[in-house]
Design a protein around this motif. Structure first.
Motif, PDB file in Angstrom:
ATOM      1  N   PHE A 214       0.954  -1.135   0.255  1.00 23.27           N
ATOM      2  CA  PHE A 214       0.382  -0.214   0.072  1.00 23.27           C
ATOM      3  C   PHE A 214       0.803   1.309  -0.382  1.00 23.27           C
ATOM      4  O   PHE A 214       2.105   0.994   0.843  1.00 23.27           O
ATOM      5  CB  PHE A 214      -0.954  -0.345   1.724  1.00 23.27           C
ATOM      6  CG  PHE A 214      -1.881   1.260   1.587  1.00 23.27           C
ATOM      7  CD1 PHE A 214      -2.806   1.733   0.709  1.00 23.27           C
ATOM      8  CD2 PHE A 214      -1.751   2.068   2.701  1.00 23.27           C
ATOM      9  CE1 PHE A 214      -3.014   2.675   0.187  1.00 23.27           C
ATOM     10  CE2 PHE A 214      -2.409   3.163   2.365  1.00 23.27           C
ATOM     11  CZ  PHE A 214      -3.377   3.786   1.773  1.00 23.27           C
ATOM     12  N   VAL A 215       0.418   2.517  -0.994  1.00 24.67           N
ATOM     13  CA  VAL A 215       0.952   3.415  -0.887  1.00 24.67           C
ATOM     14  C   VAL A 215       0.360   4.667  -0.095  1.00 24.67           C
ATOM     15  O   VAL A 215       1.628   5.347  -0.093  1.00 24.67           O
ATOM     16  CB  VAL A 215       1.540   3.724  -2.369  1.00 24.67           C
ATOM     17  CG1 VAL A 215       2.468   5.304  -2.842  1.00 24.67           C
ATOM     18  CG2 VAL A 215       2.224   2.636  -3.430  1.00 24.67           C
ATOM     19  N   ALA A 216      -0.771   4.883  -0.683  1.00 24.63           N
ATOM     20  CA  ALA A 216      -1.598   6.094  -0.654  1.00 24.63           C
ATOM     21  C   ALA A 216      -3.111   5.697  -0.555  1.00 24.63           C
ATOM     22  O   ALA A 216      -3.615   5.001  -1.794  1.00 24.63           O
ATOM     23  CB  ALA A 216      -0.903   6.805  -1.200  1.00 24.63           C
ATOM     24  N   ARG A 217      -3.711   6.772  -0.389  1.00 22.05           N
ATOM     25  CA  ARG A 217      -4.852   6.510  -0.092  1.00 22.05           C
ATOM     26  C   ARG A 217      -5.687   7.626  -0.567  1.00 22.05           C
ATOM     27  O   ARG A 217      -4.626   8.776   0.157  1.00 22.05           O
ATOM     28  CB  ARG A 217      -6.370   6.226   1.027  1.00 22.05           C
ATOM     29  CG  ARG A 217      -7.436   6.752   1.129  1.00 22.05           C
ATOM     30  CD  ARG A 217      -8.195   5.848   2.477  1.00 22.05           C
ATOM     31  NE  ARG A 217      -9.647   6.465   2.579  1.00 22.05           N
ATOM     32  CZ  ARG A 217     -10.399   6.267   4.023  1.00 22.05           C
ATOM     33  NH1 ARG A 217      -9.574   5.967   4.999  1.00 22.05           N
ATOM     34  NH2 ARG A 217     -11.342   5.909   3.659  1.00 22.05           N
ATOM     35  N   ASP A 226      -6.034  22.982 -11.096  1.00 21.42           N
ATOM     36  CA  ASP A 226      -7.523  22.282 -10.673  1.00 21.42           C
ATOM     37  C   ASP A 226      -6.825  20.493  -9.985  1.00 21.42           C
ATOM     38  O   ASP A 226      -5.890  19.876 -10.225  1.00 21.42           O
ATOM     39  CB  ASP A 226      -8.058  21.088 -12.545  1.00 21.42           C
ATOM     40  CG  ASP A 226      -8.703  21.806 -12.744  1.00 21.42           C
ATOM     41  OD1 ASP A 226      -9.253  23.035 -11.799  1.00 21.42           O
ATOM     42  OD2 ASP A 226      -8.395  22.922 -14.317  1.00 21.42           O
ATOM     43  N   ASP A 227      -7.668  19.861  -8.969  1.00 23.75           N
ATOM     44  CA  ASP A 227      -7.501  19.224  -7.973  1.00 23.75           C
ATOM     45  C   ASP A 227      -8.022  17.680  -8.560  1.00 23.75           C
ATOM     46  O   ASP A 227      -9.572  17.643  -8.250  1.00 23.75           O
ATOM     47  CB  ASP A 227      -7.398  19.256  -6.502  1.00 23.75           C
ATOM     48  CG  ASP A 227      -6.174  20.150  -5.683  1.00 23.75           C
ATOM     49  OD1 ASP A 227      -5.202  20.384  -6.911  1.00 23.75           O
ATOM     50  OD2 ASP A 227      -7.202  20.940  -4.684  1.00 23.75           O
ATOM     51  N   PHE A 228      -7.761  16.301  -8.130  1.00 21.25           N
ATOM     52  CA  PHE A 228      -8.033  15.229  -8.604  1.00 21.25           C
ATOM     53  C   PHE A 228      -6.821  14.128  -7.605  1.00 21.25           C
ATOM     54  O   PHE A 228      -6.521  14.278  -7.211  1.00 21.25           O
ATOM     55  CB  PHE A 228      -7.673  14.160  -9.673  1.00 21.25           C
ATOM     56  CG  PHE A 228      -8.162  15.285 -11.502  1.00 21.25           C
ATOM     57  CD1 PHE A 228      -9.380  15.755 -11.810  1.00 21.25           C
ATOM     58  CD2 PHE A 228      -7.255  16.419 -11.578  1.00 21.25           C
ATOM     59  CE1 PHE A 228      -9.726  16.903 -12.984  1.00 21.25           C
ATOM     60  CE2 PHE A 228      -7.569  17.795 -12.790  1.00 21.25           C
ATOM     61  CZ  PHE A 228      -8.705  17.241 -13.154  1.00 21.25           C
ATOM     62  N   PHE A 229      -8.163  13.536  -7.415  1.00 20.19           N
ATOM     63  CA  PHE A 229      -7.899  12.404  -6.463  1.00 20.19           C
ATOM     64  C   PHE A 229      -7.452  10.461  -6.741  1.00 20.19           C
ATOM     65  O   PHE A 229      -8.421  10.418  -6.872  1.00 20.19           O
ATOM     66  CB  PHE A 229      -8.704  12.528  -4.784  1.00 20.19           C
ATOM     67  CG  PHE A 229      -7.965  13.992  -4.269  1.00 20.19           C
ATOM     68  CD1 PHE A 229      -7.324  14.233  -3.598  1.00 20.19           C
ATOM     69  CD2 PHE A 229      -9.090  15.182  -4.660  1.00 20.19           C
ATOM     70  CE1 PHE A 229      -6.873  15.356  -2.939  1.00 20.19           C
ATOM     71  CE2 PHE A 229      -8.827  16.583  -3.997  1.00 20.19           C
ATOM     72  CZ  PHE A 229      -8.024  16.377  -3.395  1.00 20.19           C
ATOM     73  N   VAL A 230      -6.592  10.564  -6.881  1.00 23.08           N
ATOM     74  CA  VAL A 230      -6.555   9.298  -7.424  1.00 23.08           C
ATOM     75  C   VAL A 230      -7.048   8.257  -5.208  1.00 23.08           C
ATOM     76  O   VAL A 230      -6.472   8.387  -4.220  1.00 23.08           O
ATOM     77  CB  VAL A 230      -5.545   8.861  -7.555  1.00 23.08           C
ATOM     78  CG1 VAL A 230      -5.626   6.742  -7.761  1.00 23.08           C
ATOM     79  CG2 VAL A 230      -4.796   8.915  -8.273  1.00 23.08           C
ATOM     80  N   ASP A 231      -7.921   6.913  -5.831  1.00 25.10           N
ATOM     81  CA  ASP A 231      -8.104   6.544  -4.434  1.00 25.10           C
ATOM     82  C   ASP A 231      -7.407   5.611  -3.731  1.00 25.10           C
ATOM     83  O   ASP A 231      -7.413   6.112  -2.726  1.00 25.10           O
ATOM     84  CB  ASP A 231      -9.674   5.678  -4.981  1.00 25.10           C
ATOM     85  CG  ASP A 231     -10.903   6.494  -5.722  1.00 25.10           C
ATOM     86  OD1 ASP A 231     -11.364   7.407  -4.762  1.00 25.10           O
ATOM     87  OD2 ASP A 231     -11.785   5.990  -5.858  1.00 25.10           O
ATOM     88  N   LEU A 232      -6.804   4.882  -4.674  1.00 28.27           N
ATOM     89  CA  LEU A 232      -6.280   3.754  -3.716  1.00 28.27           C
ATOM     90  C   LEU A 232      -4.838   3.517  -4.840  1.00 28.27           C
ATOM     91  O   LEU A 232      -5.124   3.438  -5.845  1.00 28.27           O
ATOM     92  CB  LEU A 232      -6.543   2.462  -3.004  1.00 28.27           C
ATOM     93  CG  LEU A 232      -7.670   2.768  -3.070  1.00 28.27           C
ATOM     94  CD1 LEU A 232      -8.169   1.395  -2.271  1.00 28.27           C
ATOM     95  CD2 LEU A 232      -7.153   2.441  -1.056  1.00 28.27           C
TER      96      LEU A 232
END
Length: 337
Positions: A214-217, A226-232
């Motif tokens: 696991f690296v990040a959530r 603009d901001d985007f967010f990768v779930d996992l």
């Protein structure tokens, strides 16, 4: 006077390790005992003219004499298990010292030799507990991997005779998430599913496959305001690449694929090191249309995988039907427009 800080924990560690070694030693001796008993009974069975009848008579007679003296471990049912153990694993040198009897009972119950070899290799390589092995068998891991691979490739990866070069060699479709405890009929948001996956992270990594960490959530990606967010975000040491997971609790759309492709492109350009392989994206969705997936992605696509999830263990029949569908697709491809 004061004792050194950490002295108690050092001693506790030694005690715990010694107890664990003692338990493993007892388990190993028990497994060897059952194997040797099975061997003796099996070889004695071969002496009878009517081997089936003599075998039944022999086990019945042995149980009547051994069970009163040594307990339920020597009942008629258990003695049958020991004989089957020897028949299944006739070479004692092939037994794994870190497998206990529960491991072997699960393996003995698998009739297909290739399937049994796969689970034996995977359990040894990943140091699965007996419970983890049972869960993987019940979730039909072998059959799920066969949906996108052939038996030879699956066994080669399991035995470490071949390094996986394609994500589909280790990533399952569908993924089985019954350990989350979510009701399949209940309505829930993507955040609920994400929270459940983080809470059960160890089980989820086990379900993802070999080599994941696991690296990040909710990894933030900032693009010109603009901001985007990768779930996992995970990393796979076997594939030597980042693995991004986007969660969708409804049916997958081509827009979802496009968004994940953008995340993959970002990681390839700004996060990936020169020695690493291209990033892989997994869309974990409640449902998908394979034709939409195929048309939305380039023909030679190896970076995006759409994988359905289900919140319950599949039946063997369900997976047999899925395998049949995949075979039919290969045998009778649809004509191109």
């Amino acid at each position: 006077m004061k004792i050194r800080k950490g002295l108690i924990s050092d001693i506790q560690g030694v005690i715990a390790q010694s107890r664990e070694r003692a338990i493993r030693s007892v388990d190993t001796e028990r497994v060897l005992m059952y194997w040797h008993i099975g061997k003796i009974i099996f070889e004695e069975e071969q002496q009878g003219e009517d081997r089936a009848a003599y075998g039944t008579f022999l086990i019945q007679s042995l149980a009547e004499q051994l069970q009163p003296q040594f307990g339920s471990g020597f009942s008629k049912r258990q003695l049958y298990w020991y004989v089957q153990f020897y028949r299944t694993f006739p070479n004692v040198s092939a037994l794994r010292t870190h497998f206990n009897w529960t491991h072997y009972k699960t393996l003995i119950g698998i009739e297909n030799k290739e399937k049994r070899e796969f689970y034996k290799a995977e359990a040894a390589k990943n140091n699965w507990s007996a419970r983890q092995l049972e869960r993987q068998v019940n979730s039909q891991l072998f059959e799920r991997l066969l949906l996108s691979n052939d038996v030879k490739a699956v066994l080669q990866v399991a035995r470490e005779e071949k390094r996986p070069t394609d994500a589909k060699e280790i990533i399952k479709d569908p993924m089985v998430l019954e350990f989350l405890g979510l009701k399949r009929e209940a309505a829930y948001y993507e955040k609920d599913l994400e929270n459940a996956l983080i809470t059960h992270l160890y089980d989820f990594i086990l379900e993802l496959g070999n080599g994941f960490s696991f690296v990040a959530r909710q990894k933030r990606i900032h693009l010109e305001g603009d901001d985007f967010f990768v779930d996992l975000v995970f990393y796979n040491r076997l594939l030597q690449c980042f693995v991004l997971i986007e969660i969708k609790t409804d049916k997958l759309t081509h827009q979802d694929l496009g968004q994940l492709q953008m995340y993959v492109n970002y990681f390839d350009r700004f996060e990936k090191q020169g020695y690493e392989n291209p990033t892989i994206g997994i869309l974990l969705c409640a449902d998908k249309n394979d034709a939409v997936v195929k048309i939305s992605l380039p023909e030679n696509n190896k970076s995006i995988i759409a994988s359905k999830y289900q919140l319950y263990l599949p039946s063997e029949q369900q997976l047999i039907e899925e395998v049949k569908k995949e075979i039919e697709k290969l045998d009778h491809p649809k004509p191109t427009e």
